[in-house]
Scaffold this motif. Sequence first.
Motif, PDB file in Angstrom:
ATOM      1  N   SER A 164      48.029  16.749  35.390  1.00 53.73           N
ATOM      2  CA  SER A 164      49.385  17.133  34.986  1.00 53.73           C
ATOM      3  C   SER A 164      49.406  18.494  34.305  1.00 53.73           C
ATOM      4  N   ARG A 165      48.234  18.937  33.785  1.00 49.20           N
ATOM      5  CA  ARG A 165      48.187  20.251  33.127  1.00 49.20           C
ATOM      6  C   ARG A 165      48.413  21.388  34.118  1.00 49.20           C
ATOM      7  N   VAL A 166      48.214  21.118  35.393  1.00 45.99           N
ATOM      8  CA  VAL A 166      48.519  22.134  36.407  1.00 45.99           C
ATOM      9  C   VAL A 166      50.000  22.474  36.352  1.00 45.99           C
ATOM     10  N   ASP A 167      50.835  21.437  36.321  1.00 45.59           N
ATOM     11  CA  ASP A 167      52.285  21.661  36.226  1.00 45.59           C
ATOM     12  C   ASP A 167      52.660  22.312  34.900  1.00 45.59           C
ATOM     13  N   THR A 168      51.965  21.907  33.841  1.00 46.81           N
ATOM     14  CA  THR A 168      52.228  22.503  32.527  1.00 46.81           C
ATOM     15  C   THR A 168      51.962  24.000  32.537  1.00 46.81           C
ATOM     16  N   LEU A 169      50.867  24.397  33.186  1.00 49.47           N
ATOM     17  CA  LEU A 169      50.544  25.823  33.280  1.00 49.47           C
ATOM     18  C   LEU A 169      51.618  26.576  34.059  1.00 49.47           C
ATOM     19  N   PHE A 170      52.065  26.009  35.161  1.00 46.96           N
ATOM     20  CA  PHE A 170      53.119  26.668  35.942  1.00 46.96           C
ATOM     21  C   PHE A 170      54.398  26.792  35.127  1.00 46.96           C
ATOM     22  N   ASP A 171      54.723  25.744  34.373  1.00 45.36           N
ATOM     23  CA  ASP A 171      55.937  25.795  33.547  1.00 45.36           C
ATOM     24  C   ASP A 171      55.837  26.886  32.486  1.00 45.36           C
ATOM     25  N   LYS A 172      54.656  27.047  31.907  1.00 48.50           N
ATOM     26  CA  LYS A 172      54.472  28.074  30.873  1.00 48.50           C
ATOM     27  C   LYS A 172      54.486  29.480  31.463  1.00 48.50           C
ATOM     28  N   ILE A 173      53.820  29.636  32.603  1.00 47.41           N
ATOM     29  CA  ILE A 173      53.693  30.967  33.200  1.00 47.41           C
ATOM     30  C   ILE A 173      55.010  31.415  33.825  1.00 47.41           C
ATOM     31  N   GLY A 174      55.635  30.529  34.596  1.00 48.21           N
ATOM     32  CA  GLY A 174      56.838  30.903  35.335  1.00 48.21           C
ATOM     33  C   GLY A 174      56.474  31.482  36.679  1.00 48.21           C
ATOM     34  N   ILE A 175      57.260  31.191  37.696  1.00 44.56           N
ATOM     35  CA  ILE A 175      56.894  31.569  39.067  1.00 44.56           C
ATOM     36  C   ILE A 175      56.888  33.079  39.273  1.00 44.56           C
ATOM     37  N   ASP A 176      57.722  33.807  38.550  1.00 43.24           N
ATOM     38  CA  ASP A 176      57.735  35.273  38.704  1.00 43.24           C
ATOM     39  C   ASP A 176      56.406  35.879  38.250  1.00 43.24           C
ATOM     40  N   GLU A 177      55.902  35.412  37.118  1.00 46.72           N
ATOM     41  CA  GLU A 177      54.614  35.901  36.625  1.00 46.72           C
ATOM     42  C   GLU A 177      53.480  35.462  37.550  1.00 46.72           C
ATOM     43  N   VAL A 178      53.596  34.247  38.089  1.00 45.74           N
ATOM     44  CA  VAL A 178      52.580  33.760  39.040  1.00 45.74           C
ATOM     45  C   VAL A 178      52.517  34.675  40.256  1.00 45.74           C
ATOM     46  N   ASN A 179      53.681  34.989  40.827  1.00 43.03           N
ATOM     47  CA  ASN A 179      53.719  35.855  42.008  1.00 43.03           C
ATOM     48  C   ASN A 179      53.157  37.241  41.698  1.00 43.03           C
ATOM     49  N   LYS A 180      53.486  37.765  40.510  1.00 42.55           N
ATOM     50  CA  LYS A 180      52.961  39.073  40.116  1.00 42.55           C
ATOM     51  C   LYS A 180      51.443  39.027  40.008  1.00 42.55           C
ATOM     52  N   MET A 181      50.926  37.965  39.391  1.00 40.30           N
ATOM     53  CA  MET A 181      49.483  37.838  39.215  1.00 40.30           C
ATOM     54  C   MET A 181      48.778  37.678  40.558  1.00 40.30           C
ATOM     55  N   VAL A 182      49.369  36.911  41.452  1.00 39.25           N
ATOM     56  CA  VAL A 182      48.787  36.710  42.794  1.00 39.25           C
ATOM     57  C   VAL A 182      48.643  38.043  43.513  1.00 39.25           C
ATOM     58  N   ASN A 183      49.656  38.884  43.412  1.00 37.42           N
ATOM     59  CA  ASN A 183      49.616  40.180  44.098  1.00 37.42           C
ATOM     60  C   ASN A 183      48.704  41.186  43.394  1.00 37.42           C
ATOM     61  N   ILE A 184      48.439  40.968  42.100  1.00 36.57           N
ATOM     62  CA  ILE A 184      47.449  41.807  41.417  1.00 36.57           C
ATOM     63  C   ILE A 184      46.041  41.436  41.888  1.00 36.57           C
ATOM     64  N   LEU A 185      45.795  40.144  42.048  1.00 41.23           N
ATOM     65  CA  LEU A 185      44.452  39.678  42.412  1.00 41.23           C
ATOM     66  C   LEU A 185      44.007  40.160  43.778  1.00 41.23           C
ATOM     67  N   HIS A 186      44.957  40.261  44.714  1.00 39.20           N
ATOM     68  CA  HIS A 186      44.584  40.690  46.070  1.00 39.20           C
ATOM     69  C   HIS A 186      45.770  41.363  46.730  1.00 39.20           C
ATOM     70  N   ASP A 187      45.484  42.341  47.586  1.00 36.47           N
ATOM     71  CA  ASP A 187      46.570  43.007  48.299  1.00 36.47           C
ATOM     72  C   ASP A 187      47.213  42.019  49.263  1.00 36.47           C
ATOM     73  N   ASN A 188      48.515  42.185  49.463  1.00 38.64           N
ATOM     74  CA  ASN A 188      49.289  41.265  50.291  1.00 38.64           C
ATOM     75  C   ASN A 188      49.474  41.853  51.684  1.00 38.64           C
ATOM     76  N   ALA A 189      48.811  41.229  52.672  1.00 37.61           N
ATOM     77  CA  ALA A 189      48.898  41.782  54.026  1.00 37.61           C
ATOM     78  C   ALA A 189      49.031  40.697  55.088  1.00 37.61           C
ATOM     79  N   ASP A 190      49.448  39.487  54.704  1.00 38.08           N
ATOM     80  CA  ASP A 190      49.493  38.366  55.647  1.00 38.08           C
ATOM     81  C   ASP A 190      50.902  37.803  55.782  1.00 38.08           C
ATOM     82  N   ASN A 191      51.743  38.484  56.577  1.00 38.34           N
ATOM     83  CA  ASN A 191      53.070  37.972  56.919  1.00 38.34           C
ATOM     84  C   ASN A 191      53.897  37.566  55.697  1.00 38.34           C
ATOM     85  N   GLY A 192      53.814  38.361  54.650  1.00 37.21           N
ATOM     86  CA  GLY A 192      54.613  38.078  53.474  1.00 37.21           C
ATOM     87  C   GLY A 192      54.020  37.050  52.536  1.00 37.21           C
ATOM     88  N   VAL A 193      52.949  36.378  52.937  1.00 31.68           N
ATOM     89  CA  VAL A 193      52.294  35.393  52.081  1.00 31.68           C
ATOM     90  C   VAL A 193      50.907  35.898  51.734  1.00 31.68           C
TER      91      VAL A 193
END
Length: 289
Positions: A164-193
């Motif tokens: 359940s802590r997985v959901d807790t982390l997402f709630d704390k981070i927020g999806i906008d920050e998650v998306n920003k972090m995902v794109n920092i970790l790796h360049d986005n070159a796969d059909n928008g995902v």
Amino acid sequence: MLEFWKNEWRLFLEDLNSVKGAFSKLFGRKKDYLLLQSSESEEQVPETTQLQEQVEQPVIKYEPDAIDHKVTAYFGENIEELRQNVSGEKTQHEVLREYAQFFKPYNEEQEMCNSAFRKYYDRHALKIATQELPIQQARIVQNNVDLFIKGQEVFGENGQFIDSRVDTLFDKIGIDEVNKMVNILHDNADNGVNVQGERLFAEVLNHMVDNGIKIDKSASIVEPVKLVLEEKLNDVHASLRSHEDWNEEYQSLLSQERKYLYALNRIEQYETEQRISEFEQKINDLEAM
């Protein structure tokens, strides 16, 4: 007297016919509402069935495609039932297809992983049906299942696969920050995902849950992610030092090393750009004074 009653009867029947005519105009078909004239033959209307008038349309059976197979595997839903159920302006079939479109086959025990994700889906079915759960979050959790089960052997019948802590982390981070972090970790070159970025973030998330790493809701997610990657890179270096043979495990460690170094370099680049941006903003503020 007899002639009088005959005349009255004739007038009564005329009145009755006028009433029947009025009903005929209103409802389209003449009926004898009082069967006083049973001897009179009512005009028969030819029976024409709708089946004779309509051209028979062939029933086209829906053939599930690859995405439908994902919906069945990951959500455990019946496609025909989903196509009949409406969720907002879409059918449940359309909603779940959007979620499952970019799901990937599991690398580890597929049946165990499918069962694990179905448990997660059961807990979040309402949010998914109303599209309140971000699709990116579902994809990251799907990656997280694969990583969590790796190396595990046995789970109980009702085992808790997704902490359940997985959901807790997402709630704390927020999806906008998650998306920003995902794109920092790796360049986005796969059909928008950003497939590789989401996979790596799922790995970081898994490490946070396993090690009880706390996240401050008011602070940036970048720093704790950076610390996790540095720790994982140190573990890889320690493992490399203990290997002497150039085997598959050694090559896998080298691949992990490149992955973590690449992500850390991108984080460093992001932080440098942030500092430059902050410095330029300070210069602009001073010039505006």
